[in-house]
Scaffold this motif. Structure first.
Motif, mmCIF file in Angstrom:
data_model
loop_
_atom_site.group_PDB
_atom_site.id
_atom_site.type_symbol
_atom_site.label_atom_id
_atom_site.label_comp_id
_atom_site.label_asym_id
_atom_site.label_seq_id
_atom_site.Cartn_x
_atom_site.Cartn_y
_atom_site.Cartn_z
ATOM 1 N N VAL A 84 0.847 -1.212 0.000
ATOM 2 C CA VAL A 84 0.000 0.000 0.000
ATOM 3 C C VAL A 84 0.874 1.251 0.000
ATOM 4 O O VAL A 84 0.638 2.199 -0.759
ATOM 5 C CB VAL A 84 -0.960 0.001 1.219
ATOM 6 C CG1 VAL A 84 -1.666 1.335 1.343
ATOM 7 C CG2 VAL A 84 -1.973 -1.121 1.085
ATOM 8 N N ILE A 85 1.914 1.269 0.844
ATOM 9 C CA ILE A 85 2.794 2.448 0.922
ATOM 10 C C ILE A 85 3.514 2.669 -0.408
ATOM 11 O O ILE A 85 3.567 3.789 -0.912
ATOM 12 C CB ILE A 85 3.820 2.279 2.066
ATOM 13 C CG1 ILE A 85 3.105 2.368 3.427
ATOM 14 C CG2 ILE A 85 4.884 3.382 1.997
ATOM 15 C CD1 ILE A 85 3.995 2.047 4.610
ATOM 16 N N VAL A 86 4.015 1.581 -0.991
ATOM 17 C CA VAL A 86 4.716 1.713 -2.286
ATOM 18 C C VAL A 86 3.766 2.265 -3.355
ATOM 19 O O VAL A 86 4.123 3.177 -4.111
ATOM 20 C CB VAL A 86 5.309 0.349 -2.723
ATOM 21 C CG1 VAL A 86 5.780 0.413 -4.179
ATOM 22 C CG2 VAL A 86 6.471 -0.024 -1.816
ATOM 23 N N SER A 87 2.510 1.752 -3.388
ATOM 24 C CA SER A 87 1.540 2.254 -4.372
ATOM 25 C C SER A 87 1.271 3.731 -4.165
ATOM 26 O O SER A 87 1.215 4.514 -5.127
ATOM 27 C CB SER A 87 0.203 1.512 -4.283
ATOM 28 O OG SER A 87 0.430 0.160 -4.071
ATOM 29 N N ALA A 88 1.091 4.137 -2.896
ATOM 30 C CA ALA A 88 0.797 5.537 -2.590
ATOM 31 C C ALA A 88 1.960 6.436 -3.003
ATOM 32 O O ALA A 88 1.751 7.499 -3.585
ATOM 33 C CB ALA A 88 0.492 5.694 -1.112
ATOM 34 N N LEU A 89 3.187 5.974 -2.711
ATOM 35 C CA LEU A 89 4.366 6.761 -3.087
ATOM 36 C C LEU A 89 4.487 6.861 -4.609
ATOM 37 O O LEU A 89 4.848 7.900 -5.146
ATOM 38 C CB LEU A 89 5.634 6.143 -2.492
ATOM 39 C CG LEU A 89 5.811 6.375 -0.984
ATOM 40 C CD1 LEU A 89 7.034 5.605 -0.469
ATOM 41 C CD2 LEU A 89 5.949 7.860 -0.657
ATOM 42 N N ALA A 96 -2.693 12.873 -3.218
ATOM 43 C CA ALA A 96 -1.520 11.996 -3.146
ATOM 44 C C ALA A 96 -0.994 11.947 -1.714
ATOM 45 O O ALA A 96 -0.619 10.875 -1.208
ATOM 46 C CB ALA A 96 -0.446 12.504 -4.097
ATOM 47 N N SER A 97 -0.995 13.100 -1.032
ATOM 48 C CA SER A 97 -0.517 13.154 0.355
ATOM 49 C C SER A 97 -1.422 12.326 1.266
ATOM 50 O O SER A 97 -0.941 11.566 2.112
ATOM 51 C CB SER A 97 -0.496 14.596 0.863
ATOM 52 O OG SER A 97 0.165 15.412 -0.065
ATOM 53 N N ILE A 98 -2.729 12.492 1.075
ATOM 54 C CA ILE A 98 -3.677 11.717 1.886
ATOM 55 C C ILE A 98 -3.433 10.223 1.684
ATOM 56 O O ILE A 98 -3.418 9.442 2.639
ATOM 57 C CB ILE A 98 -5.138 12.077 1.524
ATOM 58 C CG1 ILE A 98 -5.453 13.500 2.000
ATOM 59 C CG2 ILE A 98 -6.116 11.094 2.163
ATOM 60 C CD1 ILE A 98 -6.763 14.050 1.487
ATOM 61 N N GLY A 99 -3.210 9.858 0.430
ATOM 62 C CA GLY A 99 -2.934 8.452 0.106
ATOM 63 C C GLY A 99 -1.747 7.918 0.883
ATOM 64 O O GLY A 99 -1.818 6.842 1.496
ATOM 65 N N VAL A 100 -0.663 8.696 0.892
ATOM 66 C CA VAL A 100 0.546 8.267 1.597
ATOM 67 C C VAL A 100 0.292 8.182 3.103
ATOM 68 O O VAL A 100 0.684 7.205 3.763
ATOM 69 C CB VAL A 100 1.724 9.225 1.298
ATOM 70 C CG1 VAL A 100 2.931 8.886 2.154
ATOM 71 C CG2 VAL A 100 2.089 9.167 -0.181
ATOM 72 N N LEU A 101 -0.398 9.185 3.645
ATOM 73 C CA LEU A 101 -0.692 9.193 5.091
ATOM 74 C C LEU A 101 -1.536 7.988 5.478
ATOM 75 O O LEU A 101 -1.267 7.316 6.475
ATOM 76 C CB LEU A 101 -1.418 10.491 5.480
ATOM 77 C CG LEU A 101 -0.537 11.741 5.523
ATOM 78 C CD1 LEU A 101 -1.375 12.974 5.864
ATOM 79 C CD2 LEU A 101 0.578 11.572 6.562
ATOM 80 N N LEU A 102 -2.573 7.704 4.667
ATOM 81 C CA LEU A 102 -3.431 6.553 4.944
ATOM 82 C C LEU A 102 -2.611 5.269 4.951
ATOM 83 O O LEU A 102 -2.782 4.411 5.821
ATOM 84 C CB LEU A 102 -4.543 6.446 3.894
ATOM 85 C CG LEU A 102 -5.676 7.460 3.979
ATOM 86 C CD1 LEU A 102 -6.691 7.204 2.870
ATOM 87 C CD2 LEU A 102 -6.364 7.393 5.337
ATOM 88 N N ALA A 103 -1.698 5.164 3.989
ATOM 89 C CA ALA A 103 -0.878 3.958 3.885
ATOM 90 C C ALA A 103 0.008 3.795 5.113
ATOM 91 O O ALA A 103 0.178 2.698 5.638
ATOM 92 C CB ALA A 103 -0.039 4.014 2.610
ATOM 93 N N LEU A 104 0.564 4.912 5.601
ATOM 94 C CA LEU A 104 1.470 4.873 6.763
ATOM 95 C C LEU A 104 0.732 4.524 8.046
ATOM 96 O O LEU A 104 1.246 3.808 8.894
ATOM 97 C CB LEU A 104 2.190 6.213 6.913
ATOM 98 C CG LEU A 104 3.287 6.507 5.878
ATOM 99 C CD1 LEU A 104 3.822 7.925 6.051
ATOM 100 C CD2 LEU A 104 4.424 5.496 5.994
#
Lengths: 119, 227
Positions: free
Chosen positions: A8-13, A40-48
């Motif tokens: 998930v994190i790799v996809s978001a990044l 994109a930022s929300i995506g990364v935060l959600l993944a983290l």
């Protein structure tokens, strides 16, 4: 960290990098670029913070965490679509006004040319 | 008093020449043909015969074309603007009556109606149902009695011209603008006109389009009457 979370994190990044790439090529500009930067930022935060979201989902009575994500994503995307339709309508209006102006100027030029030939 | 006849034309090669000739023959008013990006011979016919026209480089649809005419009327200081369709349905003989009516009564818009009195016009049953539907809707939403709300044969004064130059719907504008104008306290009235059967071209309304037409116009009329 679970394998799922790494994926998930790799996809978001990857998505984040994509947004930056398009911005650098001027394919996303100003407001549009900003909106996608936010997503994109929300995506990364959600993944983290996947486990925090799991807790949040549980605390408001959602047993299956992804459905919370789906609902939020759906609402956000719906709003994004309206935003896009609005900017599309603005563009349509601008094109319409320019088309009308062009027709008007075209007539003026034809008349000026005609008068020049006469004079 | 300056009067402009606006003739919107999209692919009207069969009838545009005759329409303009009959306008010239029956009045001394200025006219302008708005060629809405026609793909047939319409632009050549206009050019070859020295017919006054504006040519839109893209097709904007009837609303965009009519608005071009209203903008032209506003810029050139016309007192009244009349829409006259290029398919030969509108009889130029009625132009004088429409102008006289708007001058003498002080209304903001006069609509040429096929149904104020019995006229020779015979439309299909579905068309008549559609017209009755809009009649009833206008009575309810705008509290005006317009027996022929889809008629494009209408004359507008300078205030309405300015309003239309600012905002005019892109497609199926006839009914919606009546709600909009009434909401803004413009006064609208109808008089009787005769309408011919069309000379060329064909009606653009298919069953699917008519559902879009009714729904879209109803939705926008509701919006215009509430806000």
């Amino acid at each position: 960290m679970s394998i799922v979370q790494i994926i998930v994190i790799v996809s978001a990044l990857f998505f984040f990098a994509q947004v930056m790439y398009f911005t650098s090529k001027n394919k996303l500009q100003d407001q549009q670029a900003f909106i996608w930067l936010m997503f994109a930022s929300i995506g990364v935060l959600l993944a983290l913070f996947l486990d925090k979201i799991n807790q949040l989902a549980g605390s408001i009575g959602i047993a299956y965490m992804p459905s919370l994500i789906f609902v939020l994503a759906f609402l956000i995307i719906l709003n994004l679509l309206i935003f896009h339709t609005i900017s599309l309508t603005k563009q349509q209006n601008k094109v319409k006004n320019l088309t009308q102006e062009l027709a008007y100027l075209n007539k003026e030029i034809r008349e000026i040319k005609k008068n020049q030939l006469k004079g | 008093m300056k009067v402009l006849i606006i003739i919107p034309a999209y692919n009207e090669e069969d009838s545009i020449y005759d329409t303009v000739q009959s306008v010239k023959a029956s009045t001394n008013y200025d006219y302008i043909v708005i060629n809405d990006g026609s793909k047939d011979r319409t632009p050549y016919i206009l050019e070859e015969n020295g017919i006054h026209h504006l040519t839109l480089p893209n097709n904007l649809g009837i609303g965009g074309a009519m608005q071009t005419g209203y903008k032209y009327a506003l810029r050139n200081g016309y007192d009244y603007a009349i829409q006259l369709d290029a398919d030969g349905q509108h009889n130029p003989v009625d132009l004088r009556n429409l102008i006289d009516e708007i001058e003498n009564t002080g209304y903001d818009m006069i609509i040429g109606s096929r149904f104020v009195e019995r006229s020779g016009y015979k439309g299909s049953v579905t068309r008549r149902i559609g017209i009755y539907y809009f009649y009833a809707m206008l009575k309810l939403l705008a509290r005006i009695r317009i027996t022929d709300p889809t008629s494009g044969y209408r004359v507008a004064n300078r205030r309405v011209i300015a309003e239309f130059a600012n905002h005019y719907p892109i497609d199926y504008p006839e009914v919606e603008v009546l709600v909009h104008l009434t909401k803004k306290n413009f006064k609208i009235k109808e008089i009787k006109v005769e309408m011919n059967n069309r000379q060329g071209g064909q009606s653009s309304i298919t069953p699917v389009k008519s559902i879009y037409y009714m729904t879209k116009v109803t939705y926008f009329s509701l919006i215009r009457s509430i806000f």
